[in-house]
Write a protein that holds these residues in place. Structure first.
Motif, PDB file in Angstrom:
ATOM      1  N   SER A   1       0.798  -1.228   0.000  1.00  0.00           N
ATOM      2  CA  SER A   1       0.000   0.000   0.000  1.00  0.00           C
ATOM      3  C   SER A   1       0.829   1.276   0.000  1.00  0.00           C
ATOM      4  O   SER A   1       0.274   2.377  -0.012  1.00  0.00           O
ATOM      5  CB  SER A   1      -0.928   0.002   1.218  1.00  0.00           C
ATOM      6  N   GLY A   2       2.149   1.152   0.044  1.00  0.00           N
ATOM      7  CA  GLY A   2       2.994   2.335   0.034  1.00  0.00           C
ATOM      8  C   GLY A   2       3.253   2.938   1.396  1.00  0.00           C
ATOM      9  O   GLY A   2       3.781   4.050   1.501  1.00  0.00           O
ATOM     10  N   MET A   3       2.888   2.222   2.455  1.00  0.00           N
ATOM     11  CA  MET A   3       3.208   2.670   3.803  1.00  0.00           C
ATOM     12  C   MET A   3       4.672   2.374   4.099  1.00  0.00           C
ATOM     13  O   MET A   3       5.240   1.418   3.570  1.00  0.00           O
ATOM     14  CB  MET A   3       2.342   1.942   4.836  1.00  0.00           C
ATOM     15  N   ASP A   4       5.272   3.171   4.978  1.00  0.00           N
ATOM     16  CA  ASP A   4       6.600   2.857   5.492  1.00  0.00           C
ATOM     17  C   ASP A   4       6.430   2.067   6.782  1.00  0.00           C
ATOM     18  O   ASP A   4       5.542   2.362   7.582  1.00  0.00           O
ATOM     19  CB  ASP A   4       7.385   4.142   5.777  1.00  0.00           C
ATOM     20  N   ILE A   5       7.269   1.062   6.989  1.00  0.00           N
ATOM     21  CA  ILE A   5       7.157   0.248   8.183  1.00  0.00           C
ATOM     22  C   ILE A   5       8.535  -0.022   8.768  1.00  0.00           C
ATOM     23  O   ILE A   5       9.485  -0.315   8.042  1.00  0.00           O
ATOM     24  CB  ILE A   5       6.406  -1.082   7.906  1.00  0.00           C
ATOM     25  N   SER A   6       8.619   0.125  10.070  1.00  0.00           N
ATOM     26  CA  SER A   6       9.870  -0.110  10.788  1.00  0.00           C
ATOM     27  C   SER A   6       9.599  -1.095  11.913  1.00  0.00           C
ATOM     28  O   SER A   6       8.784  -0.830  12.798  1.00  0.00           O
ATOM     29  CB  SER A   6      10.415   1.204  11.353  1.00  0.00           C
ATOM     30  N   ILE A   7      10.248  -2.248  11.857  1.00  0.00           N
ATOM     31  CA  ILE A   7      10.063  -3.312  12.835  1.00  0.00           C
ATOM     32  C   ILE A   7      11.208  -3.277  13.836  1.00  0.00           C
ATOM     33  O   ILE A   7      12.376  -3.248  13.452  1.00  0.00           O
ATOM     34  CB  ILE A   7      10.045  -4.701  12.155  1.00  0.00           C
ATOM     35  N   ALA A   8      10.887  -3.299  15.121  1.00  0.00           N
ATOM     36  CA  ALA A   8      11.900  -3.401  16.172  1.00  0.00           C
ATOM     37  C   ALA A   8      11.637  -4.679  16.953  1.00  0.00           C
ATOM     38  O   ALA A   8      10.606  -4.812  17.626  1.00  0.00           O
ATOM     39  CB  ALA A   8      11.847  -2.196  17.102  1.00  0.00           C
ATOM     40  N   ALA A   9      12.552  -5.632  16.838  1.00  0.00           N
ATOM     41  CA  ALA A   9      12.405  -6.921  17.504  1.00  0.00           C
ATOM     42  C   ALA A   9      13.770  -7.403  17.977  1.00  0.00           C
ATOM     43  O   ALA A   9      14.787  -7.099  17.341  1.00  0.00           O
ATOM     44  CB  ALA A   9      11.800  -7.951  16.547  1.00  0.00           C
ATOM     45  N   PRO A  10      13.821  -8.159  19.081  1.00  0.00           N
ATOM     46  CA  PRO A  10      15.103  -8.726  19.516  1.00  0.00           C
ATOM     47  C   PRO A  10      15.722  -9.573  18.406  1.00  0.00           C
ATOM     48  O   PRO A  10      15.012 -10.127  17.564  1.00  0.00           O
ATOM     49  CB  PRO A  10      14.713  -9.579  20.723  1.00  0.00           C
ATOM     50  N   GLU A  11      17.021  -9.679  18.414  1.00  0.00           N
ATOM     51  CA  GLU A  11      17.749 -10.356  17.336  1.00  0.00           C
ATOM     52  C   GLU A  11      17.220 -11.757  17.040  1.00  0.00           C
ATOM     53  O   GLU A  11      17.119 -12.168  15.882  1.00  0.00           O
ATOM     54  CB  GLU A  11      19.246 -10.433  17.689  1.00  0.00           C
ATOM     55  N   ASP A  12      16.900 -12.512  18.088  1.00  0.00           N
ATOM     56  CA  ASP A  12      16.460 -13.897  17.892  1.00  0.00           C
ATOM     57  C   ASP A  12      14.967 -14.027  17.630  1.00  0.00           C
ATOM     58  O   ASP A  12      14.452 -15.142  17.509  1.00  0.00           O
ATOM     59  CB  ASP A  12      16.836 -14.733  19.120  1.00  0.00           C
ATOM     60  N   TYR A  13      14.259 -12.906  17.541  1.00  0.00           N
ATOM     61  CA  TYR A  13      12.804 -12.955  17.377  1.00  0.00           C
ATOM     62  C   TYR A  13      12.338 -12.081  16.216  1.00  0.00           C
ATOM     63  O   TYR A  13      11.203 -11.630  16.190  1.00  0.00           O
ATOM     64  CB  TYR A  13      12.117 -12.507  18.671  1.00  0.00           C
ATOM     65  N   GLN A  14      13.198 -11.883  15.251  1.00  0.00           N
ATOM     66  CA  GLN A  14      12.836 -11.039  14.127  1.00  0.00           C
ATOM     67  C   GLN A  14      12.023 -11.815  13.089  1.00  0.00           C
ATOM     68  O   GLN A  14      11.974 -13.049  13.130  1.00  0.00           O
ATOM     69  CB  GLN A  14      14.107 -10.430  13.515  1.00  0.00           C
ATOM     70  N   PRO A  15      11.353 -11.108  12.183  1.00  0.00           N
ATOM     71  CA  PRO A  15      10.506 -11.796  11.193  1.00  0.00           C
ATOM     72  C   PRO A  15      11.294 -12.794  10.350  1.00  0.00           C
ATOM     73  O   PRO A  15      12.518 -12.707  10.233  1.00  0.00           O
ATOM     74  CB  PRO A  15       9.994 -10.634  10.326  1.00  0.00           C
ATOM     75  N   GLU A  16      10.566 -13.738   9.750  1.00  0.00           N
ATOM     76  CA  GLU A  16      11.178 -14.712   8.854  1.00  0.00           C
ATOM     77  C   GLU A  16      11.903 -13.980   7.719  1.00  0.00           C
ATOM     78  O   GLU A  16      11.359 -13.043   7.113  1.00  0.00           O
ATOM     79  CB  GLU A  16      10.105 -15.630   8.262  1.00  0.00           C
ATOM     80  N   SER A  17      13.113 -14.410   7.419  1.00  0.00           N
ATOM     81  CA  SER A  17      13.906 -13.736   6.385  1.00  0.00           C
ATOM     82  C   SER A  17      13.208 -13.762   5.036  1.00  0.00           C
ATOM     83  O   SER A  17      13.313 -12.810   4.249  1.00  0.00           O
ATOM     84  CB  SER A  17      15.289 -14.382   6.276  1.00  0.00           C
ATOM     85  N   SER A  18      12.478 -14.838   4.736  1.00  0.00           N
ATOM     86  CA  SER A  18      11.785 -14.928   3.451  1.00  0.00           C
ATOM     87  C   SER A  18      10.699 -13.864   3.326  1.00  0.00           C
ATOM     88  O   SER A  18      10.466 -13.316   2.246  1.00  0.00           O
ATOM     89  CB  SER A  18      11.171 -16.324   3.278  1.00  0.00           C
ATOM     90  N   VAL A  19      10.031 -13.565   4.453  1.00  0.00           N
ATOM     91  CA  VAL A  19       8.982 -12.546   4.441  1.00  0.00           C
ATOM     92  C   VAL A  19       9.607 -11.156   4.306  1.00  0.00           C
ATOM     93  O   VAL A  19       9.089 -10.292   3.593  1.00  0.00           O
ATOM     94  CB  VAL A  19       8.118 -12.628   5.711  1.00  0.00           C
ATOM     95  N   ILE A  20      10.739 -10.935   4.977  1.00  0.00           N
ATOM     96  CA  ILE A  20      11.440  -9.656   4.839  1.00  0.00           C
ATOM     97  C   ILE A  20      11.815  -9.415   3.384  1.00  0.00           C
ATOM     98  O   ILE A  20      11.598  -8.331   2.835  1.00  0.00           O
ATOM     99  CB  ILE A  20      12.700  -9.624   5.725  1.00  0.00           C
ATOM    100  N   GLN A  21      12.363 -10.434   2.738  1.00  0.00           N
ATOM    101  CA  GLN A  21      12.771 -10.292   1.345  1.00  0.00           C
ATOM    102  C   GLN A  21      11.577 -10.056   0.430  1.00  0.00           C
ATOM    103  O   GLN A  21      11.647  -9.253  -0.513  1.00  0.00           O
ATOM    104  CB  GLN A  21      13.547 -11.535   0.900  1.00  0.00           C
ATOM    105  N   GLU A  22      10.476 -10.730   0.709  1.00  0.00           N
ATOM    106  CA  GLU A  22       9.272 -10.529  -0.095  1.00  0.00           C
ATOM    107  C   GLU A  22       8.751  -9.105   0.066  1.00  0.00           C
ATOM    108  O   GLU A  22       8.367  -8.451  -0.917  1.00  0.00           O
ATOM    109  CB  GLU A  22       8.192 -11.541   0.305  1.00  0.00           C
TER     110      GLU A  22
END
Length: 320
Positions: free
Chosen positions: A187-208
């Motif tokens: 949708s063109g929104m900017d998003i910034s995720i803050a999560a502990p190193e071991d609890y970050q989103p799945e890398s495949s979803v980040i890349q998508e």
């Protein structure tokens, strides 16, 4: 302003479709669902009756318990003129060894659509592959697309649109994080995720999300710094630290996530007119303090109500 799209063309594209994850849909299709949700809400508030699903039946299969998902879908299908049937997986033959494929084929002969709230995204996918009716993902451990429809409807109501809005999310890189990232990028929104190193989103979803953002102009950031994420945010969003099925990790997660709590100090880093959102249920005093949860910038109950209208729009688009 909200994106204007051609409703007849998009409506034809959605009829009979599954809704398993946001990435399966186009930007215009997402915009159409949000516009339809807005119409549904205005019609409901005015007391006008609209029953495009009269005579239709929605099966609602739960392997995970819920308050908002069950009530919003059951009330929603009723308001649209249809009937909802609550199905507890443990009380079905599915819980005694019948395959997902066989269950999907049987249910396709009984109901006009299925909503499934479960653990495995693969289970929802297998059900959809074998069903001849629309299948809606009410939640899995990987995605929660219905919640994001309500979230974006709420943001549009308050901010006037989505493009250029910055959403900052704090906590576990879970199903909510995944769906928010994909939806924001679309949708063109900017998003910034803050999560502990071991609890970050799945890398495949980040890349998508990054790939989608390359076309939409959205900015997608993932870090372990709550302060960085909160800077200039228009929306502050969080979720519980231990989701359903993670109860044994509660004490460990409380320690790990303690620096990611949404409180007055963190909120002060956002824009002065920032809003607070939470998909609920909230654990007050853990991921969010009560003064933020109950503060004038909190829109959590408007957000929760919009589950009803967003899901009515979704059911209408897929099942009518």
């Amino acid at each position: 302003m909200q994106t204007k799209i051609e409703p007849i063309h998009v409506a034809h594209q959605l009829k009979g479709r599954d809704f398993l994850k946001l990435a399966d849909y186009s930007k215009d299709e997402l915009a159409y669902l949000l516009q339809l949700a807005d119409k549904m809400k205005k019609r409901y508030k005015s007391g006008s009756q609209n029953q495009p699903l009269k005579g239709k039946t929605l099966g609602m299969l739960f392997e995970k318990s819920s308050t908002r998902t069950r009530v919003s879908f059951e009330a929603g299908i009723s308001q649209l003129g249809g009937t909802g049937i609550f199905l507890n997986a443990d009380q079905m033959q599915l819980g005694r060894g019948e395959t997902v494929a066989d269950t999907a084929k049987v249910m396709s002969g009984y109901v006009d659509g299925m909503m499934i709230r479960t653990f495995s995204q693969d289970m929802v996918g297998e059900f959809a592959e074998n069903a001849s009716i629309p299948v809606i993902n009410g939640l899995t451990d990987m995605y929660h697309p219905c919640q994001v429809l309500a979230d974006f409807q709420t943001i549009q109501e308050i901010k006037g649109g989505l493009k250029g809005v910055k959403l900052a999310y704090f906590g576990d890189g879970n199903n909510m994080t995944h769906s928010l990232m994909i939806g924001a990028a679309m949708s063109g929104m900017d998003i910034s995720i803050a999560a502990p190193e071991d609890y970050q989103p799945e890398s495949s979803v980040i890349q998508e999300a990054l790939s989608i953002a390359g076309n939409s102009g959205s900015q997608v950031e993932v870090s372990s710094s709550p302060e960085t994420a909160a800077q200039n945010a228009d929306v502050i969003y969080t979720d519980v630290w231990a989701s359903m099925g993670q109860e044994k990790e509660q004490s460990v997660r409380e320690q790990t996530f303690s620096g990611f709590q949404v409180n007055a100090e963190l909120f002060a880093l956002a824009n002065h007119d920032a809003i607070f959102m939470h998909c609920l249920p909230a654990h007050r005093g853990e991921e969010v303090t009560s003064d933020i949860m109950d503060g004038k910038q909190s829109v959590v109950f408007q957000q929760a109500e919009n589950r009803l209208h967003a899901q009515k729009a979704l059911m209408t688009a897929l099942m009518s």
